[in-house]
Write a protein that holds these residues in place. Sequence first.
Motif, short mmCIF file in Angstrom:
data_model
loop_
_atom_site.label_atom_id
_atom_site.label_comp_id
_atom_site.label_asym_id
_atom_site.label_seq_id
_atom_site.Cartn_x
_atom_site.Cartn_y
_atom_site.Cartn_z
N TYR A 192 51.71 -2.30 -37.29
CA TYR A 192 51.41 -3.73 -37.44
C TYR A 192 50.23 -3.95 -38.40
CZ TYR A 192 47.75 -2.74 -33.96
OH TYR A 192 46.68 -2.21 -33.28
N ILE A 193 50.24 -5.14 -38.98
CA ILE A 193 49.13 -5.68 -39.76
C ILE A 193 48.38 -6.64 -38.84
CG2 ILE A 193 48.54 -7.15 -41.75
CD1 ILE A 193 51.22 -6.12 -43.00
N LEU A 194 47.05 -6.60 -38.90
CA LEU A 194 46.24 -7.38 -37.96
C LEU A 194 45.50 -8.52 -38.66
CD1 LEU A 194 45.13 -7.60 -35.02
CD2 LEU A 194 43.24 -6.11 -35.76
N PHE A 195 45.55 -9.69 -38.03
CA PHE A 195 44.74 -10.85 -38.41
C PHE A 195 43.94 -11.25 -37.17
CE2 PHE A 195 43.85 -15.37 -38.50
CZ PHE A 195 43.51 -15.63 -39.83
N HIS A 222 56.36 -3.48 -40.70
CA HIS A 222 55.14 -3.79 -39.98
C HIS A 222 55.22 -5.20 -39.41
CE1 HIS A 222 53.80 -0.51 -42.60
NE2 HIS A 222 52.81 -0.32 -41.75
N ALA A 223 54.95 -5.35 -38.13
CA ALA A 223 54.80 -6.69 -37.54
C ALA A 223 53.47 -7.28 -37.99
CB ALA A 223 54.85 -6.60 -36.02
N LEU A 224 53.33 -8.60 -37.86
CA LEU A 224 52.07 -9.27 -38.13
C LEU A 224 51.51 -9.75 -36.79
CD1 LEU A 224 49.92 -10.41 -40.00
CD2 LEU A 224 51.38 -12.43 -40.37
N VAL A 225 50.41 -9.14 -36.35
CA VAL A 225 49.78 -9.47 -35.07
C VAL A 225 48.55 -10.32 -35.33
CG1 VAL A 225 48.61 -8.55 -33.03
CG2 VAL A 225 50.64 -7.39 -33.94
N CYS A 226 48.49 -11.48 -34.70
CA CYS A 226 47.35 -12.38 -34.81
C CYS A 226 46.60 -12.36 -33.49
CB CYS A 226 47.80 -13.79 -35.15
SG CYS A 226 48.67 -13.90 -36.73
N PHE A 227 45.33 -11.97 -33.53
CA PHE A 227 44.53 -11.83 -32.31
C PHE A 227 43.54 -12.98 -32.21
CE2 PHE A 227 41.34 -10.39 -29.42
CZ PHE A 227 41.98 -9.53 -28.54
#
Length: 375
Positions: A192-195, A222-227
Amino acid sequence: MRIAFDPQIFSLQQYGGISRYFFETAAHLVRMQGVEAHILAGAHQNGYLAAAAPGLVAGVRLPPLPEPCRPLLMRANRLLARHWLARHGADIVHETYYSSTATAPGTATVITVLDMIHEKFPHFASGTEKVVSIKRQAIQRADHVICISQNTRRDLLQLIDIEPSKTSVVGLGFSLQTYSAPGATPPFPEPYILFVGKRGSYKNFDTLLKAYAASTRINRSHALVCFGDAPFSADELALARNLGLPQERLQHRGGGDAILAAYYSHAALFVYPSRYEGFGIPPLEAMSLDCPVVCSNAASLPEVVGEAAQTFDPDDADALRAAMAAVLDSPDTAERLRQLGRERVRLFSWDNCARQTRSVYASLLQETGRSPAFS
């Protein structure tokens, strides 16, 4: 020297970057020889203060209060702070937010300016005119102004009439490296890619969505994960659909610092597309946890990340797509950024921040001819 931090931000925030900054600064100052520091928090709502050393905080934590109660809480806490100062005194009061009147008239006052977002981007926030007016009054009556980056200082001097000699630059630190747990189970089941953080307005999340959607190779692998922040809004989900992104490729997560550290530690890439930051702590958090960084080349970010990030123009989605691909497609580039990141974060710490802040206090007392309450 005796330093008092006023209650403003601790009345407003349960958690947040500004209260974290003041808590960490005070907590490190109080460990230094010749410094007595107190946070005059009053009846506060802040979660960070629970970790304070005995004697640092004057106050008690309340359960979260409804928004309409906060102005009353602010006024009550200001009265409590003035009562404390009348009894105990202070050499310097460091005000933690902006007010048109001093917390302690007659006592040397320091204020910190974290950014000039309201002045430069008034369309990004409501009530801008009132905030700008009060902020200007607070800055102009302060004896000294700390700016958290050279870029913030430049913006301040361009936008507000203040003597440059009344300003100093003190960079911030970061905290998440204490939660690192090498070898722990990844918190997400695929690459994943993180924001991290808020996504609206100048944070520029829509440009990241467009860049991510533009590369099927990236969004399939890659998923896009927003935290953090709120779950995705209807507008954000509609934009993702219009860009052709399957909803499952876009994931929202939340939690405390330990969980956030785990997401940094296992991300293939951390992306920070902000159009404006007063400083920018998340890229340092990512670097400290061995996560390669892609971030915009706007405002203060270049002075924070140096050569340790792949940078791009925040108004160019294609440039962001290319920057992400440059790291994800090259293990050598990713490893180079990790190594540069490890070196870069050594320049920033809350201890350095507190030491530089102490130097500002000492210089101010010398300039004004005030003698410390004790030595």
